[in-house]
Design a protein around this motif. Structure first.
Motif, PDB file in Angstrom:
ATOM      1  N   ASN A  93       1.004  -1.391  -0.074  1.00 23.48           N
ATOM      2  CA  ASN A  93      -0.030   0.180   0.010  1.00 23.48           C
ATOM      3  C   ASN A  93       0.730   1.271  -0.003  1.00 23.48           C
ATOM      4  O   ASN A  93       0.476   2.350   0.246  1.00 23.48           O
ATOM      5  CB  ASN A  93      -0.875   0.067   1.150  1.00 23.48           C
TER       6      ASN A  93
ATOM      7  N   ASP B  55      -8.813   2.065  -3.890  1.00 20.85           N
ATOM      8  CA  ASP B  55      -8.921   2.146  -2.458  1.00 20.85           C
ATOM      9  C   ASP B  55      -9.475   0.959  -1.878  1.00 20.85           C
ATOM     10  O   ASP B  55      -9.323   0.373  -0.596  1.00 20.85           O
ATOM     11  CB  ASP B  55      -9.789   3.254  -2.280  1.00 20.85           C
TER      12      ASP B  55
ATOM     13  N   TYR C 260      -6.482  -1.257  -1.024  1.00 23.87           N
ATOM     14  CA  TYR C 260      -5.741  -0.635  -0.094  1.00 23.87           C
ATOM     15  C   TYR C 260      -6.421  -1.196   1.131  1.00 23.87           C
ATOM     16  O   TYR C 260      -5.816  -1.825   2.193  1.00 23.87           O
ATOM     17  CB  TYR C 260      -5.804   0.975  -0.040  1.00 23.87           C
ATOM     18  N   ARG C 261      -7.875  -0.745   1.147  1.00 21.37           N
ATOM     19  CA  ARG C 261      -8.584  -1.505   2.604  1.00 21.37           C
ATOM     20  C   ARG C 261      -8.434  -2.874   2.744  1.00 21.37           C
ATOM     21  O   ARG C 261      -8.284  -3.320   4.286  1.00 21.37           O
ATOM     22  CB  ARG C 261      -9.935  -0.944   2.496  1.00 21.37           C
ATOM     23  N   HIS C 262      -8.484  -3.667   1.677  1.00 20.67           N
ATOM     24  CA  HIS C 262      -8.523  -5.095   2.041  1.00 20.67           C
ATOM     25  C   HIS C 262      -7.164  -5.517   2.460  1.00 20.67           C
ATOM     26  O   HIS C 262      -7.186  -6.292   3.693  1.00 20.67           O
ATOM     27  CB  HIS C 262      -8.619  -5.814   0.711  1.00 20.67           C
TER      28      HIS C 262
ATOM     29  N   VAL D  11      -5.138  -3.860   4.312  1.00 23.14           N
ATOM     30  CA  VAL D  11      -4.661  -3.222   5.719  1.00 23.14           C
ATOM     31  C   VAL D  11      -5.789  -3.896   6.584  1.00 23.14           C
ATOM     32  O   VAL D  11      -5.223  -4.401   7.803  1.00 23.14           O
ATOM     33  CB  VAL D  11      -5.050  -1.786   5.703  1.00 23.14           C
ATOM     34  N   GLU D  12      -6.998  -4.270   6.246  1.00 22.77           N
ATOM     35  CA  GLU D  12      -7.911  -4.590   7.168  1.00 22.77           C
ATOM     36  C   GLU D  12      -7.530  -6.110   7.425  1.00 22.77           C
ATOM     37  O   GLU D  12      -7.485  -6.608   8.665  1.00 22.77           O
ATOM     38  CB  GLU D  12      -9.374  -4.794   6.519  1.00 22.77           C
TER      39      GLU D  12
ATOM     40  N   ALA E 267      -4.611   3.665   7.755  1.00 22.24           N
ATOM     41  CA  ALA E 267      -5.801   2.967   7.859  1.00 22.24           C
ATOM     42  C   ALA E 267      -7.204   3.960   8.057  1.00 22.24           C
ATOM     43  O   ALA E 267      -7.873   3.908   7.096  1.00 22.24           O
ATOM     44  CB  ALA E 267      -5.881   1.867   8.992  1.00 22.24           C
TER      45      ALA E 267
ATOM     46  N   CYS F 216     -10.357   2.648   6.499  1.00 21.05           N
ATOM     47  CA  CYS F 216     -10.305   1.151   6.807  1.00 21.05           C
ATOM     48  C   CYS F 216     -11.339   1.028   7.830  1.00 21.05           C
ATOM     49  O   CYS F 216     -11.112   1.827   8.922  1.00 21.05           O
ATOM     50  CB  CYS F 216      -8.883   0.599   6.871  1.00 21.05           C
ATOM     51  N   ARG F 217     -11.790  -0.268   8.006  1.00 22.40           N
ATOM     52  CA  ARG F 217     -12.305  -0.684   9.104  1.00 22.40           C
ATOM     53  C   ARG F 217     -11.347  -1.016  10.065  1.00 22.40           C
ATOM     54  O   ARG F 217     -10.454  -1.866   9.820  1.00 22.40           O
ATOM     55  CB  ARG F 217     -13.220  -1.982   8.781  1.00 22.40           C
TER      56      ARG F 217
END
Length: 210
Positions: free
Chosen positions: A107, A127, A130-132, A134-135, A172, A177-178
């Protein structure tokens, strides 16, 4: 000491935290990554990798954030950022690498630029990428922390792992991110942010923040 870094670089943030925890003074030298200043001749003459951060300590040059942190820990032992026991040091390195090697490289700016440039990925899909990572990556850290809950990543004082964790959470949050699925991660993050070494080195507090 001189630190070449960029306010929004999470790797640079790691080193700023370590320097602050140890109470070390340094000259802050900004290298604007979005403007590609890291590729210019003036910085290339200092950095073979053309990456930040880079620490110049007298004639010594150290690159890669985790190498810099361990260098600082060996040259300025107090307060320690690594546990005294071998198993503890292994755990701190494991937590650090779970973030620095398994989440961050997927990322960083070079990767995101390649996705939307040559790969022609839409911003929305970038995005999602990225979120996948990181989470799901933080889920691994969460499981690691759950095996031995403590105030910080490892024990009752900050270590290199905390220096690496906090910048990743900043990223995050920046990308929405969640994080509600990683309560131990966020508990450690909040504990760290109560310390000046973390709060006063965050991106918005940097002289090149914009």
């Amino acid at each position: 000491m001189k630190l070449y870094n960029y306010f929004r670089s999470s790797a640079s943030f790691r080193v700023r935290i370590a320097l602050a925890l140890k109470g070390l003074d340094y000259d802050y030298l900004p290298v604007h990554l979005v403007k590609n200043e890291q590729l210019g001749e003036s910085y290339a003459s200092v950095s073979a990798s053309r990456l930040v951060p880079l620490l110049k300590d007298g004639d010594a040059i150290v690159t890669q954030s985790m190498a810099i942190i361990e260098y600082l820990d060996e040259t300025h032992p107090q307060p320690p950022l690594m546990p005294a026991d071998a198993l503890g040091r292994a755990r701190v390195r494991t937590l650090s690498l779970d973030i620095a090697c398994e989440i961050h490289p997927l990322n960083n700016l070079r990767v995101l630029r390649y996705l939307v440039g040559p790969m022609k990925i839409a911003e929305e899909e970038k995005d999602r990428w990225y979120r996948h990572w990181v989470e799901t990556g933080l889920e691994t850290v969460e499981r690691q922390l759950a095996t031995a809950p403590a105030r910080y990543c490892h024990g009752d004082s900050p270590t290199m792992a905390d220096c690496v964790l906090v910048p990743q959470i900043f990223n995050a949050q920046r990308f929405n991110c969640r994080v509600d699925h990683v309560p131990n991660v966020m508990r450690v993050f909040e504990a760290c942010m109560q310390l000046d070494a973390f709060a006063k080195t965050q991106p918005s507090a940097c002289p090149d923040a914009s």
